[in-house]
Design an enzyme around this catalytic site. Structure first.
Site, short mmCIF file in Angstrom:
data_model
loop_
_atom_site.label_atom_id
_atom_site.label_comp_id
_atom_site.label_asym_id
_atom_site.label_seq_id
_atom_site.Cartn_x
_atom_site.Cartn_y
_atom_site.Cartn_z
N ASP A 20 0.86 -1.17 0.00
CA ASP A 20 0.00 0.00 0.00
C ASP A 20 0.91 1.23 0.00
O ASP A 20 2.10 1.13 0.29
CB ASP A 20 -0.88 -0.03 1.26
CG ASP A 20 -1.69 1.22 1.44
OD1 ASP A 20 -2.40 1.61 0.49
OD2 ASP A 20 -1.62 1.82 2.53
N ASP A 22 -0.24 5.16 0.97
CA ASP A 22 -0.49 6.13 2.04
C ASP A 22 -0.52 5.46 3.41
O ASP A 22 -1.26 4.51 3.64
CB ASP A 22 -1.81 6.85 1.79
CG ASP A 22 -1.76 7.71 0.54
OD1 ASP A 22 -0.87 8.58 0.48
OD2 ASP A 22 -2.59 7.53 -0.37
#
Length: 228
Positions: A20, A22
């Site tokens: 991922d 953020d």
């Protein structure tokens, strides 16, 4: 014993890593909170409550949760505006602790970015954080469903040609951790948001992740979990 209270190192072996963005390798909380607080207030919502569901999801999915009676067409339209605003605002975007060293360590290993950001936002934030963009990217345009749906992680595994069970996901949010687990993958939770959502293992940041390879070419991850 819960992963968040384990003090002994945790060792995981994988054939590919799915990252991922953020909250996991890029700390963009300052921008996210600025943009979504303003959006929440403009719609008469409590910004504190709104921020509880923002992380990990595509914007339209967050809006659908917060304004369940509203036509989805409006969510898609406002999400386009939100993405443009977030892409233009990189003030305070920095790498998560240890991210530069971690990305350097996995540069030659099979890995992909799997993010709820669109391609433009992902490029802006990775550039602002001075992190290298993985060659394989699964962005918002690549999927039909937002996390916690596992589609993005499954697509990342497929593009790398690796069975989901042989992948390890790095995630910070409840939605992302749920997506990785639903994909049949092990999930390393990164940072304070992750601990409450049942990841396979949990670390404070990427300084607690040591990467090497086994003689047969597998990826060997040694994790030092938080002490509390």
């Amino acid at each position: 014993m819960p992963a968040s209270t384990t003090t002994a190192p945790v060792v995981l072996t994988a054939k590919a890593l799915l990252l991922d963005m953020d909250g996991t390798i890029v700390n963009s909380d300052a921008v996210v909170e600025r943009c979504w607080r303003e959006w929440a207030v403009s719609h008469g919502l409590d910004p504190h409550e709104a921020l509880k569901v923002v992380h990990g999801r595509q914007g339209y999915a967050t809006m659908a949760i917060l304004l369940p009676e509203r036509p989805m067409e409006l969510n898609y339209a406002e999400n386009t505006v939100m993405l443009a605003r977030e892409t233009a605002d990189t003030d305070g975007v920095v790498p998560v602790g240890g991210a530069a060293e971690f990305m350097a360590a996995i540069d030659s290993l099979p890995h992909a970015l799997v993010t709820s950001a669109d391609a433009a936002l992902a490029a802006a934030r990775m550039t602002a954080a001075a992190l290298p963009m993985p060659r394989i990217q699964v962005t918002a345009e690549s999927v039909s469903a937002s996390k916690p749906d596992p589609e993005g992680f499954l697509k990342g595994a497929a593009e790398l040609g690796v069975d989901p069970a042989d992948c390890v996901v790095f995630e910070d949010s409840g939605a992302g951790i749920a997506a990785g687990l639903a994909a049949g993958m092990r999930v390393i939770g990164i940072g304070p948001r992750a601990a409450a959502h049942g990841p396979t293992a949990h670390v404070a940041d990427l300084t607690s992740v040591h990467v090497d390879t086994t003689p047969d070419g597998a990826i060997h991850l040694t994790l030092t979990p938080p002490t509390a």
